[in-house]
Design an enzyme around this catalytic site. Structure first.
Site, PDB file in Angstrom:
ATOM      1  CG  HIS A  49     -52.083 -46.936  15.725  1.00  0.00           C
ATOM      2  ND1 HIS A  49     -50.875 -47.518  15.975  1.00  0.00           N
ATOM      3  CD2 HIS A  49     -52.329 -47.124  14.406  1.00  0.00           C
ATOM      4  CE1 HIS A  49     -50.415 -48.058  14.862  1.00  0.00           C
ATOM      5  NE2 HIS A  49     -51.272 -47.828  13.883  1.00  0.00           N
TER       6      HIS A  49
HETATM    7  P1  TYD Z   1     -53.139 -50.333  10.797  1.00  0.00           P
HETATM    8  O1  TYD Z   1     -52.054 -50.806  11.715  1.00  0.00           O
HETATM    9  O2  TYD Z   1     -54.360 -49.752  11.419  1.00  0.00           O
HETATM   10  O3  TYD Z   1     -52.553 -49.329   9.727  1.00  0.00           O
HETATM   11  P2  TYD Z   1     -51.906 -47.889   9.996  1.00  0.00           P
HETATM   12  O4  TYD Z   1     -51.446 -47.878  11.386  1.00  0.00           O
HETATM   13  O5  TYD Z   1     -50.789 -47.779   9.028  1.00  0.00           O
HETATM   14  O6  TYD Z   1     -52.927 -46.858   9.701  1.00  0.00           O
HETATM   15  O7  TYD Z   1     -53.538 -51.542   9.855  1.00  0.00           O
HETATM   16  C1  TYD Z   1     -54.479 -51.390   8.815  1.00  0.00           C
HETATM   17  C2  TYD Z   1     -55.206 -52.699   8.635  1.00  0.00           C
HETATM   18  O8  TYD Z   1     -54.307 -53.699   8.169  1.00  0.00           O
HETATM   19  C3  TYD Z   1     -55.786 -53.226   9.949  1.00  0.00           C
HETATM   20  O9  TYD Z   1     -57.163 -52.980  10.012  1.00  0.00           O
HETATM   21  C4  TYD Z   1     -55.528 -54.716   9.901  1.00  0.00           C
HETATM   22  C5  TYD Z   1     -54.492 -54.924   8.853  1.00  0.00           C
HETATM   23  N1  TYD Z   1     -53.197 -55.418   9.367  1.00  0.00           N
HETATM   24  C6  TYD Z   1     -52.973 -56.778   9.461  1.00  0.00           C
HETATM   25  O10 TYD Z   1     -53.855 -57.601   9.157  1.00  0.00           O
HETATM   26  N2  TYD Z   1     -51.754 -57.216   9.895  1.00  0.00           N
HETATM   27  C7  TYD Z   1     -50.763 -56.371  10.220  1.00  0.00           C
HETATM   28  O11 TYD Z   1     -49.655 -56.818  10.613  1.00  0.00           O
HETATM   29  C8  TYD Z   1     -51.007 -54.955  10.157  1.00  0.00           C
HETATM   30  C9  TYD Z   1     -49.945 -53.963  10.544  1.00  0.00           C
HETATM   31  C10 TYD Z   1     -52.235 -54.519   9.726  1.00  0.00           C
END
Ligand code: TYD
Length: 133
Positions: A49
């Site tokens: 993303h």
């Molecule tokens: P995401 O950033 O989508 O993970 P990645 O980029 O590694 O695939 O985050 C996954 C889930 O974790 C997202 O749906 C919400 C939660 N999350 C939080 O609650 N706080 C945070 O600081 C982060 C980074 C994620």
């Protein structure tokens, strides 16, 4: 600014080495949030993303992984495998983390609180926005 490696101080010591970062000496932003990614099964990919506003700094505190950056036109790979440097990523760059080694630990600091509305999760949307900026 564009994504680039930031070298961190390394305090050599026979008792064990020490590195650190602080704003503004190493980091170009104020830290609002810290999170880490761990226990990644072999072959998995995280973080496909971009962020509209958020900037971040990623370190391989342990082990290794690759960060693939796309600016909307071309891709660039940064391999992170030492705890004394990290990758600074400004807002509006697509990034994904892959090729995690066993027991790797990715530390990420960001200048924003978590906000799902700041994510661009569709690559085609990202390219349109990035090339229109
Ligand atoms: P995401 O950033 O989508 O993970 P990645 O980029 O590694 O695939 O985050 C996954 C889930 O974790 C997202 O749906 C919400 C939660 N999350 C939080 O609650 N706080 C945070 O600081 C982060 C980074 C994620």
């Amino acid at each position: 600014m564009i994504p680039h490696i930031i070298e961190l101080p390394k305090i050599y010591d026979k008792r064990g080495n020490l590195s650190f970062f602080e704003q503004p000496n190493q980091l170009p932003f104020q830290i609002e949030r810290t999170y880490w990614i761990y226990d990644v099964p072999g072959g998995e990919t995280r973080g496909s993303h971009a962020f509209k506003e958020q900037q971040e700094f990623i370190i391989a505190l342990s082990g290794s992984f690759d960060v693939i950056i796309h600016d909307g036109k071309e891709e660039k790979k940064f391999s992170l495998n030492r705890s004394y440097y990290g990758l600074y990523i400004p807002n509006m760059f697509w990034r994904k983390l892959e090729n995690f080694s066993t027991n790797s630990l990715a530390l990420i600091v960001s200048d924003k609180h978590y906000n799902e509305h700041d994510y661009i999760r569709n690559f085609e949307d990202f390219k349109t926005l990035a090339n229109g900026k």
